[in-house]
Design a protein around this motif. Structure first.
Motif, PDB file in Angstrom:
ATOM      1  N   VAL A  54       5.297  12.864 -10.035  1.00 53.40           N
ATOM      2  CA  VAL A  54       4.996  14.300 -10.068  1.00 53.40           C
ATOM      3  C   VAL A  54       6.249  15.114  -9.748  1.00 53.40           C
ATOM      4  O   VAL A  54       6.512  16.142 -10.381  1.00 53.40           O
ATOM      5  CB  VAL A  54       3.839  14.639  -9.108  1.00 53.40           C
ATOM      6  N   ALA A  55       7.040  14.661  -8.794  1.00 50.91           N
ATOM      7  CA  ALA A  55       8.279  15.366  -8.463  1.00 50.91           C
ATOM      8  C   ALA A  55       9.246  15.343  -9.645  1.00 50.91           C
ATOM      9  O   ALA A  55       9.891  16.354  -9.950  1.00 50.91           O
ATOM     10  CB  ALA A  55       8.933  14.742  -7.237  1.00 50.91           C
ATOM     11  N   GLY A  56       9.342  14.225 -10.338  1.00 44.23           N
ATOM     12  CA  GLY A  56      10.220  14.131 -11.502  1.00 44.23           C
ATOM     13  C   GLY A  56       9.774  15.049 -12.628  1.00 44.23           C
ATOM     14  O   GLY A  56      10.587  15.725 -13.261  1.00 44.23           O
ATOM     15  N   ILE A  57       8.479  15.087 -12.880  1.00 47.72           N
ATOM     16  CA  ILE A  57       7.952  15.973 -13.926  1.00 47.72           C
ATOM     17  C   ILE A  57       8.168  17.437 -13.542  1.00 47.72           C
ATOM     18  O   ILE A  57       8.546  18.260 -14.366  1.00 47.72           O
ATOM     19  CB  ILE A  57       6.467  15.672 -14.186  1.00 47.72           C
ATOM     20  N   GLY A  58       7.946  17.763 -12.270  1.00 46.96           N
ATOM     21  CA  GLY A  58       8.172  19.134 -11.805  1.00 46.96           C
ATOM     22  C   GLY A  58       9.627  19.546 -11.957  1.00 46.96           C
ATOM     23  O   GLY A  58       9.923  20.667 -12.371  1.00 46.96           O
ATOM     24  N   TYR A  59      10.549  18.640 -11.656  1.00 49.15           N
ATOM     25  CA  TYR A  59      11.979  18.945 -11.812  1.00 49.15           C
ATOM     26  C   TYR A  59      12.336  19.145 -13.285  1.00 49.15           C
ATOM     27  O   TYR A  59      13.108  20.040 -13.621  1.00 49.15           O
ATOM     28  CB  TYR A  59      12.830  17.838 -11.197  1.00 49.15           C
ATOM     29  N   ALA A  60      11.763  18.325 -14.177  1.00 47.53           N
ATOM     30  CA  ALA A  60      12.035  18.469 -15.606  1.00 47.53           C
ATOM     31  C   ALA A  60      11.527  19.818 -16.127  1.00 47.53           C
ATOM     32  O   ALA A  60      12.217  20.493 -16.901  1.00 47.53           O
ATOM     33  CB  ALA A  60      11.396  17.316 -16.378  1.00 47.53           C
ATOM     34  N   VAL A  61      10.347  20.214 -15.690  1.00 46.53           N
ATOM     35  CA  VAL A  61       9.800  21.519 -16.099  1.00 46.53           C
ATOM     36  C   VAL A  61      10.675  22.640 -15.571  1.00 46.53           C
ATOM     37  O   VAL A  61      10.964  23.617 -16.272  1.00 46.53           O
ATOM     38  CB  VAL A  61       8.343  21.667 -15.630  1.00 46.53           C
ATOM     39  N   TYR A  62      11.125  22.520 -14.331  1.00 42.65           N
ATOM     40  CA  TYR A  62      12.004  23.526 -13.739  1.00 42.65           C
ATOM     41  C   TYR A  62      13.292  23.664 -14.545  1.00 42.65           C
ATOM     42  O   TYR A  62      13.734  24.776 -14.838  1.00 42.65           O
ATOM     43  CB  TYR A  62      12.324  23.149 -12.291  1.00 42.65           C
ATOM     44  N   ARG A  63      13.901  22.534 -14.932  1.00 43.81           N
ATOM     45  CA  ARG A  63      15.141  22.583 -15.712  1.00 43.81           C
ATOM     46  C   ARG A  63      14.912  23.209 -17.074  1.00 43.81           C
ATOM     47  O   ARG A  63      15.731  23.998 -17.556  1.00 43.81           O
ATOM     48  CB  ARG A  63      15.705  21.178 -15.895  1.00 43.81           C
ATOM     49  N   MET A  64      13.770  22.880 -17.733  1.00 40.48           N
ATOM     50  CA  MET A  64      13.488  23.459 -19.048  1.00 40.48           C
ATOM     51  C   MET A  64      13.300  24.964 -18.941  1.00 40.48           C
ATOM     52  O   MET A  64      13.804  25.715 -19.774  1.00 40.48           O
ATOM     53  CB  MET A  64      12.247  22.811 -19.652  1.00 40.48           C
ATOM     54  N   ARG A  65      12.595  25.433 -17.931  1.00 36.37           N
ATOM     55  CA  ARG A  65      12.393  26.876 -17.768  1.00 36.37           C
ATOM     56  C   ARG A  65      13.694  27.591 -17.431  1.00 36.37           C
ATOM     57  O   ARG A  65      13.938  28.701 -17.891  1.00 36.37           O
ATOM     58  CB  ARG A  65      11.357  27.151 -16.697  1.00 36.37           C
ATOM     59  N   LYS A  66      14.532  26.954 -16.630  1.00 39.74           N
ATOM     60  CA  LYS A  66      15.806  27.555 -16.263  1.00 39.74           C
ATOM     61  C   LYS A  66      16.717  27.663 -17.476  1.00 39.74           C
ATOM     62  O   LYS A  66      17.369  28.687 -17.688  1.00 39.74           O
ATOM     63  CB  LYS A  66      16.469  26.722 -15.175  1.00 39.74           C
ATOM     64  N   ASN A  67      16.745  26.628 -18.307  1.00 41.42           N
ATOM     65  CA  ASN A  67      17.563  26.667 -19.535  1.00 41.42           C
ATOM     66  C   ASN A  67      17.036  27.688 -20.525  1.00 41.42           C
ATOM     67  O   ASN A  67      17.804  28.355 -21.205  1.00 41.42           O
ATOM     68  CB  ASN A  67      17.621  25.274 -20.184  1.00 41.42           C
ATOM     69  N   LYS A  68      15.716  27.816 -20.608  1.00 43.91           N
ATOM     70  CA  LYS A  68      15.121  28.784 -21.526  1.00 43.91           C
ATOM     71  C   LYS A  68      15.426  30.218 -21.069  1.00 43.91           C
ATOM     72  O   LYS A  68      15.682  31.095 -21.883  1.00 43.91           O
ATOM     73  CB  LYS A  68      13.611  28.587 -21.629  1.00 43.91           C
ATOM     74  N   ALA A  69      15.428  30.451 -19.761  1.00 47.49           N
ATOM     75  CA  ALA A  69      15.703  31.783 -19.237  1.00 47.49           C
ATOM     76  C   ALA A  69      17.186  32.149 -19.388  1.00 47.49           C
ATOM     77  O   ALA A  69      17.525  33.307 -19.522  1.00 47.49           O
ATOM     78  CB  ALA A  69      15.315  31.852 -17.759  1.00 47.49           C
ATOM     79  N   ALA A  70      18.064  31.162 -19.391  1.00 48.98           N
ATOM     80  CA  ALA A  70      19.502  31.422 -19.510  1.00 48.98           C
ATOM     81  C   ALA A  70      19.899  31.799 -20.919  1.00 48.98           C
ATOM     82  O   ALA A  70      20.916  32.448 -21.134  1.00 48.98           O
ATOM     83  CB  ALA A  70      20.285  30.192 -19.051  1.00 48.98           C
ATOM     84  N   ILE A 127       0.838  -1.200   0.000  1.00 51.48           N
ATOM     85  CA  ILE A 127       0.000   0.000   0.000  1.00 51.48           C
ATOM     86  C   ILE A 127       0.873   1.249   0.000  1.00 51.48           C
ATOM     87  O   ILE A 127       0.626   2.202  -0.750  1.00 51.48           O
ATOM     88  CB  ILE A 127      -0.963  -0.017   1.203  1.00 51.48           C
ATOM     89  N   VAL A 128       1.913   1.246   0.808  1.00 54.12           N
ATOM     90  CA  VAL A 128       2.829   2.396   0.846  1.00 54.12           C
ATOM     91  C   VAL A 128       3.540   2.553  -0.495  1.00 54.12           C
ATOM     92  O   VAL A 128       3.708   3.666  -1.001  1.00 54.12           O
ATOM     93  CB  VAL A 128       3.840   2.242   2.002  1.00 54.12           C
ATOM     94  N   TYR A 129       3.957   1.454  -1.096  1.00 58.85           N
ATOM     95  CA  TYR A 129       4.621   1.498  -2.400  1.00 58.85           C
ATOM     96  C   TYR A 129       3.699   2.098  -3.456  1.00 58.85           C
ATOM     97  O   TYR A 129       4.106   2.966  -4.230  1.00 58.85           O
ATOM     98  CB  TYR A 129       5.047   0.088  -2.794  1.00 58.85           C
ATOM     99  N   LEU A 130       2.467   1.644  -3.497  1.00 61.53           N
ATOM    100  CA  LEU A 130       1.519   2.178  -4.469  1.00 61.53           C
ATOM    101  C   LEU A 130       1.204   3.651  -4.224  1.00 61.53           C
ATOM    102  O   LEU A 130       0.922   4.392  -5.165  1.00 61.53           O
ATOM    103  CB  LEU A 130       0.225   1.358  -4.451  1.00 61.53           C
ATOM    104  N   MET A 131       1.262   4.080  -2.978  1.00 65.61           N
ATOM    105  CA  MET A 131       0.998   5.472  -2.656  1.00 65.61           C
ATOM    106  C   MET A 131       2.175   6.366  -3.046  1.00 65.61           C
ATOM    107  O   MET A 131       1.986   7.512  -3.453  1.00 65.61           O
ATOM    108  CB  MET A 131       0.738   5.609  -1.161  1.00 65.61           C
ATOM    109  N   ALA A 132       3.405   5.858  -2.946  1.00 67.99           N
ATOM    110  CA  ALA A 132       4.595   6.681  -3.172  1.00 67.99           C
ATOM    111  C   ALA A 132       4.868   6.941  -4.649  1.00 67.99           C
ATOM    112  O   ALA A 132       5.402   8.000  -4.996  1.00 67.99           O
ATOM    113  CB  ALA A 132       5.808   6.014  -2.530  1.00 67.99           C
ATOM    114  N   ILE A 133       4.529   6.028  -5.521  1.00 66.41           N
ATOM    115  CA  ILE A 133       4.866   6.156  -6.942  1.00 66.41           C
ATOM    116  C   ILE A 133       4.294   7.434  -7.579  1.00 66.41           C
ATOM    117  O   ILE A 133       5.028   8.142  -8.274  1.00 66.41           O
ATOM    118  CB  ILE A 133       4.435   4.886  -7.719  1.00 66.41           C
TER     119      ILE A 133
END
Length: 75
Positions: A58-74, A47-53
């Motif tokens: 979402v954290a991985g997608i958020g980090y990818a969006v953050y990196r894309m925006r940071k690269n675009k701003a640079a 149950i914990v495993y299914l809850m954590a995935i």
């Protein structure tokens, strides 16, 4: 002032959280009738495993969006 009360309520929920064993009624009935604690622990871990995935995804997608925006701003 309304924002302050929302933050205060959120902090209260985080600080004073209660531990609970969340299982569906059928799983709980099946596991408590057999008396096998190893199987019950495995179900709880699943149950914990299914809850954590979803949180990890979402954290991985958020980090990818953050990196894309940071690269675009640079540029």
């Amino acid at each position: 002032m309304k924002r302050m009360s929302i933050y205060f309520t959120l902090i209260l929920f985080i600080v004073f959280s209660f531990s609970s064993n969340a299982q569906c009624a059928m799983c709980r009935a099946a596991l408590t009738s057999e008396g096998n604690t190893a199987k019950a622990a495995a179900i709880n871990d699943g149950i914990v495993y299914l809850m954590a995935i979803p949180y990890i995804l979402v954290a991985g997608i958020g980090y990818a969006v953050y990196r894309m925006r940071k690269n675009k701003a640079a540029k």
